[in-house]
Write a protein that holds these residues in place. Structure first.
Motif, PDB file in Angstrom:
ATOM      1  N   SER A 184       5.256   3.631   7.531  1.00  0.00           N
ATOM      2  CA  SER A 184       4.464   4.654   6.857  1.00  0.00           C
ATOM      3  C   SER A 184       3.003   4.240   6.755  1.00  0.00           C
ATOM      4  CB  SER A 184       5.043   4.922   5.467  1.00  0.00           C
ATOM      5  OG  SER A 184       4.271   5.891   4.786  1.00  0.00           O
ATOM      6  N   ALA A 185       2.756   2.961   6.478  1.00  0.00           N
ATOM      7  CA  ALA A 185       1.380   2.478   6.390  1.00  0.00           C
ATOM      8  C   ALA A 185       0.679   2.573   7.734  1.00  0.00           C
ATOM      9  CB  ALA A 185       1.365   1.041   5.876  1.00  0.00           C
ATOM     10  N   LEU A 238       3.503  -5.874   2.368  1.00  0.00           N
ATOM     11  CA  LEU A 238       4.287  -4.649   2.273  1.00  0.00           C
ATOM     12  C   LEU A 238       5.755  -4.964   2.499  1.00  0.00           C
ATOM     13  CD1 LEU A 238       2.364  -1.932   4.336  1.00  0.00           C
ATOM     14  CD2 LEU A 238       2.742  -1.952   1.876  1.00  0.00           C
ATOM     15  N   GLU A 257       8.239  -0.136   4.260  1.00  0.00           N
ATOM     16  CA  GLU A 257       7.012   0.643   4.073  1.00  0.00           C
ATOM     17  C   GLU A 257       5.997   0.434   5.188  1.00  0.00           C
ATOM     18  OE1 GLU A 257       5.388  -0.106   0.223  1.00  0.00           O
ATOM     19  OE2 GLU A 257       7.320   0.124  -0.803  1.00  0.00           O
TER      20      GLU A 257
END
Length: 397
Positions: free
Chosen positions: A285-286, A278, A282
């Protein structure tokens, strides 16, 4: 521009992102900027070639960065890489320091083995500039290329036991390292991994609840650090699923083949999803999309001396953690508050904790998310360390 008072933060790490050391340095220099210092990060990557301001820093100080290409390029080959890291490491940094119109008031070094420290320490002594080292690991030979008798591990140990204790001061990441370096008599400050917790935007997400699948997440590189026991986590997921519980494990970082290699090539259990690497932007958010992140490590000296950045990132994202306690984790992970604590790092111990997690209600998961975020704001936001770091650096003003 001619600087009058500034801190040089140097080392062969990537910056501002790219590895765990990037996050560590980012937090430290942000704290120094919040304490009023102007900081220039001279990192090991090739970019940027000119000093570039780093956005998103909560002053009154500032952070800019430049790449000195201390790290060998991918095209260097084994011989070229060895010459750069075992002979020349640190020479480009010293040349850059010599080229500055004014000397820094302090030099903060992160990483770099004996060769790098040799050049840097000699420059700081010659110019009467205090050298402060950031120590974050014990360097277990099992975790580095060449093993215990390889030149890289020998260089790491020489830095750990000879060069670091002879710096003017040390910032350490854990209580283990604090206790080790206290005997040197040098000024010490313990700072855990830090990040911009306040600036991290949280998704408006509700927990899934006990009737839905328990969603777990792992983000990292178990082949690179050789500390994370992801194979143990996968086996525990398999056992819980065989009991009838619905569990999904999202794995970010390693490839599908790498993950299969952790379970000796066997097929992965249903619900284990390998989602690849990733971008740094990001990751939060993951993590927020999971009920828990999972961090299982063997409790050896290297693990206890370090401190997982992933743990801090998870709490900052408002995602509780399932882990066995290593390093200083017990200071911040209280059972059934910021997450769940495994009794040990075995498959049986992790399975037992996964079963308990699957039985949690919506309300219990929500309270854990709130506690995780609150702990991160108090303990891991870089602003919380502006005052102690500023006071520490003013020892040499």
């Amino acid at each position: 521009m001619r600087r009058t008072r500034w801190v040089a933060c140097v080392g062969p790490f990537l910056f501002p992102w790219g590895e765990a050391g990037s996050r560590r340095v980012h937090g430290l220099v942000a704290s120094l900027a919040a304490a009023g210092y102007d900081v220039v990060v001279a990192s090991g990557g090739p970019e940027p070639r000119a000093s570039t301001p780093l956005p998103g820093i909560d002053g009154p100080g500032s952070v800019s960065h430049i790449g000195l290409a201390e790290r060998p390029p991918p095209t260097a080959g084994p011989v070229g890489s060895s010459i750069q890291t075992l002979v020349r490491w640190g020479q480009r940094t010293v040349r850059w320091l010599d080229a500055q119109p004014t000397k820094p008031s302090h030099v903060l070094v992160h990483g770099g083995q004996a060769q790098y420290m040799f050049h840097l320490q000699r420059w700081c002594r010659r110019h009467h500039v205090p050298l402060i080292v950031d120590v974050v690991d014990w360097f277990n030979g099992r975790h580095v290329r060449g093993g215990y008798l390889g030149p890289l591990h020998v260089s790491m140990k020489l830095a750990l036991h000879h060069y670091y204790p002879r710096c003017d001061g040390a910032i350490v990441i854990s209580s283990y390292l604090e206790n080790h370096y206290r005997r040197t008599g040098q000024p010490l400050l313990r700072v855990p991994p830090t990040l911009d917790v306040k600036g991290l935007t949280l998704d408006a997400r509700q927990t899934a609840g006990g009737s839905s699948a328990l969603t777990l997440a792992y983000a990292g590189n178990p082949h690179g650090n050789k500390k994370d026991l992801l194979g143990t986590v996968i086996e525990a997921v398999d056992r819980v699923q065989r009991d009838g519980a619905r569990v999904e494990l999202r794995v970010y970082g390693p490839t599908l083949d790498e993950v299969r290699g952790l379970v000796e090539g066997r097929s992965l259990p249903d619900g284990v999803r390998c989602l690849g690497r990733l971008p740094q932007a990001e990751v939060a958010s993951a993590l927020q999309g999971a009920d828990f992140t999972v961090l299982i490590r063997r409790p050896d000296r290297a693990t206890n001396a370090g401190f997982s950045t992933k743990f801090c990132e998870s709490l900052a994202s408002g995602t509780p953690v399932i882990a066995n306690l290593t390093s200083d984790m017990g200071r911040y992970l209280r059972p059934n508050l910021e997450g769940l604590v495994c009794r040990d790092h075995t498959v049986a111990g992790v399975t037992e904790t996964f079963r308990a997690a699957a039985r949690l209600s919506d309300a219990q998961r929500s309270l854990m998310r709130q506690a995780a975020r609150s702990q991160a704001l108090e303990s891991f936001d870089y602003r919380a360390y502006a005052e102690p770091l500023g006071r520490f650096f003013r020892r040499w003003d």
